[in-house]
Design an enzyme around this catalytic site. Structure first.
Site, PDB file in Angstrom:
ATOM      1  N   GLY A 208      -0.820  -7.076  -5.948  1.00  0.00           N
ATOM      2  CA  GLY A 208      -1.264  -6.743  -4.600  1.00  0.00           C
ATOM      3  C   GLY A 208      -2.744  -6.999  -4.402  1.00  0.00           C
ATOM      4  O   GLY A 208      -3.325  -7.874  -5.063  1.00  0.00           O
TER       5      GLY A 208
ATOM      6  N   ARG B 260      -1.870  -0.078 -13.728  1.00  0.00           N
ATOM      7  CA  ARG B 260      -2.981  -0.140 -12.766  1.00  0.00           C
ATOM      8  C   ARG B 260      -4.283  -0.300 -13.543  1.00  0.00           C
ATOM      9  O   ARG B 260      -4.544   0.442 -14.476  1.00  0.00           O
ATOM     10  CB  ARG B 260      -3.016   1.126 -11.927  1.00  0.00           C
ATOM     11  CG  ARG B 260      -1.873   1.189 -10.936  1.00  0.00           C
ATOM     12  CD  ARG B 260      -2.191   2.084  -9.777  1.00  0.00           C
ATOM     13  NE  ARG B 260      -1.045   2.209  -8.891  1.00  0.00           N
ATOM     14  CZ  ARG B 260      -0.803   1.378  -7.880  1.00  0.00           C
ATOM     15  NH1 ARG B 260      -1.612   0.374  -7.637  1.00  0.00           N
ATOM     16  NH2 ARG B 260       0.261   1.556  -7.108  1.00  0.00           N
TER      17      ARG B 260
ATOM     18  N   ASP C   5       3.763  -2.511   0.423  1.00  0.00           N
ATOM     19  CA  ASP C   5       2.884  -2.160   1.552  1.00  0.00           C
ATOM     20  C   ASP C   5       2.720  -3.297   2.562  1.00  0.00           C
ATOM     21  O   ASP C   5       2.267  -3.057   3.682  1.00  0.00           O
ATOM     22  CB  ASP C   5       1.506  -1.752   1.036  1.00  0.00           C
ATOM     23  CG  ASP C   5       1.548  -0.483   0.202  1.00  0.00           C
ATOM     24  OD1 ASP C   5       2.553   0.245   0.303  1.00  0.00           O
ATOM     25  OD2 ASP C   5       0.594  -0.228  -0.549  1.00  0.00           O
TER      26      ASP C   5
HETATM   27  O1  F6P Z   1       0.569  -0.094  -3.509  1.00  0.00           O
HETATM   28  C1  F6P Z   1       1.880   0.297  -3.461  1.00  0.00           C
HETATM   29  C2  F6P Z   1       2.030   1.781  -3.476  1.00  0.00           C
HETATM   30  O2  F6P Z   1       3.398   1.962  -3.546  1.00  0.00           O
HETATM   31  C3  F6P Z   1       1.406   2.538  -2.301  1.00  0.00           C
HETATM   32  O3  F6P Z   1       2.164   2.500  -1.144  1.00  0.00           O
HETATM   33  C4  F6P Z   1       1.268   3.928  -2.881  1.00  0.00           C
HETATM   34  O4  F6P Z   1       0.262   4.632  -2.221  1.00  0.00           O
HETATM   35  C5  F6P Z   1       0.905   3.643  -4.290  1.00  0.00           C
HETATM   36  O5  F6P Z   1       1.472   2.396  -4.607  1.00  0.00           O
HETATM   37  C6  F6P Z   1       1.332   4.680  -5.292  1.00  0.00           C
HETATM   38  O6  F6P Z   1       1.032   4.205  -6.549  1.00  0.00           O
HETATM   39  P1  F6P Z   1       1.224   4.858  -7.978  1.00  0.00           P
HETATM   40  O7  F6P Z   1       1.974   6.125  -7.817  1.00  0.00           O
HETATM   41  O8  F6P Z   1       1.936   3.846  -8.785  1.00  0.00           O
HETATM   42  O9  F6P Z   1      -0.156   5.052  -8.502  1.00  0.00           O
END
Ligand code: F6P
Length: 361
Positions: free
Chosen positions: A114, A77, A139
């Site tokens: 996304g 991320r 999502d």
């Molecule tokens: O964007 C996808 C997603 O799976 C969301 O539904 C969820 O809120 C989020 O990612 C959780 O992300 P992570 O735990 O990877 O930060």
């Protein structure tokens, strides 16, 4: 002339990323000839582009990955709002990404991701890079496409979880609250809720009134149904919270010691109905595993379309499915927008006609 194609996967992973990578690569080799194509794999999303973590991939690496979950490239991320901010590490991220693109002599860059990923793709496109996006997320909230790859597999997994909760809820005459991923959009909860036969579905787009939720559960109990199933999106909130801004909502919840939306809901409905309630959080299981047949096909179609765009040198676009047809949208038309569930969506109406409560009426 040889084409050097950079490819990265960014943001949360989902089933179908590898199937898409395979689709793009194989179709590029077919369309332009293996000798005319070089695929540069970029590790861990934009982080790899910022730090030049790149390597030329062998055609053989794209075989045997159709069924594989996760991403062979790794992901990370890298929040969009921090992209233009120079932090303590003194790294100018946008400049670095531009430089990696140049150093690697890329003709184009494929970004599988996304909403956040697409915002950065648009930024890079504005910086003059040849970018093509591919819409992934469980999502299903990317604007301008009917569907994203990864979504259908996650619906199957969440439905399976709800199915399993049904039997134990029935045995124990309990309310089982299944928390489904989806912070902003309720597509996954809505679809899995309907497929799993949930009695209550709560999603962020339809703020609930807990008294109405409890009333629906009591009505079921009064008609002799000893158990109930609730599918609740992790981002669901009530009608009072709907009046607050997101940050304010989070602060208030923290003050009240509320960790998850579902934990509070289960406690509230148990107190109101006198029926024991339990919470189940499948969480990241929804992002794991092998893509379903639907997602393998969708990912392949998307990947092949991206290869065609590369061949035609049509950049600044993202692949999409519109009214069942594979096409592409301009990044500038979709980046920064989210596809939400409309409270009037046919699926919502269908569920309501079955007697499913959304806690709003
Ligand atoms: O964007 C996808 C997603 O799976 C969301 O539904 C969820 O809120 C989020 O990612 C959780 O992300 P992570 O735990 O990877 O930060």
């Amino acid at each position: 002339m040889k084409k050097r194609i950079g490819i990265l996967t960014s943001g949360g992973d989902c089933p179908g990323l590898n199937a898409t990578i395979r689709g793009v690569a194989k179709a590029c080799f077919e369309l332009m000839g293996e000798e005319n194509v070089e695929i540069v794999g970029i590790s861990n999303g934009y982080y790899g582009l910022i730090h030049n973590l790149c390597r030329v991939m062998q055609p053989s690496e794209f075989s045997g990955i159709l069924t594989q979950g996760g991403t062979i490239l790794g992901t990370k991320r890298q929040p969009f709002k921090m992209m233009t901010v120079i932090g303590e590490d003194n790294v100018d991220k946008v400049k670095n990404m531009r430089e990696t693109y140049k150093k690697q002599k890329l003709d184009c860059l494929l970004t599988l991701g996304g909403n956040g990923t697409h915002k950065t793709s648009k930024l890079l496109s504005d910086e003059g890079l040849n970018v093509i996006g591919l819409p992934k997320t469980i999502d299903n909230d990317i604007y301008g496409t009917d569907v994203t790859f990864g979504f259908h597999t996650a619906v199957d997994t969440a439905t399976d979880a709800i199915d399993r909760l049904h039997t134990t809820a029935a045995s124990h005459s309990r309310i089982l609250v299944c928390e489904v991923m989806g912070n902003k959009a309720g597509w996954l909860t809505l679809n899995a809720g309907i497929a799993g036969g949930a009695d209550v579905i709560l999603i962020p787009e339809i703020p609930y009134d807990i008294d109405k939720v409890s009333a629906a559960l009591m009505k079921r109990a009064a008609s002799g149904k000893g158990f109930s199933i609730m599918a609740v999106a992790e981002g669901a909130f009530d009608q009072e919270e709907a009046k607050l801004k997101k940050k304010e909502r989070a602060r208030k919840r923290e003050e009240a010691g509320i960790i998850t939306a579902t934990g509070r809901i289960a406690a509230q409905v148990q107190a109101a109905t006198g029926i024991e309630a339990r919470v189940c959080v499948p969480g990241h299981m929804l992002r794991g595993g092998s893509p379903s047949a639907y997602d393998r096909i969708l990912a392949t179609k998307f990947g092949v379309h991206a290869a065609k765009l590369i061949e035609q040198e049509k950049y600044g676009r993202t692949v999409a499915m519109v009214n069942g047809k594979i096409t592409s949208n301009k990044l500038e038309d979709i980046a920064g927008l989210t596809k939400f569930v409309s409270p009037k969506d046919q699926l919502v109406v269908t569920a309501k006609r079955l007697g499913v409560s959304f806690g709003d009426e």
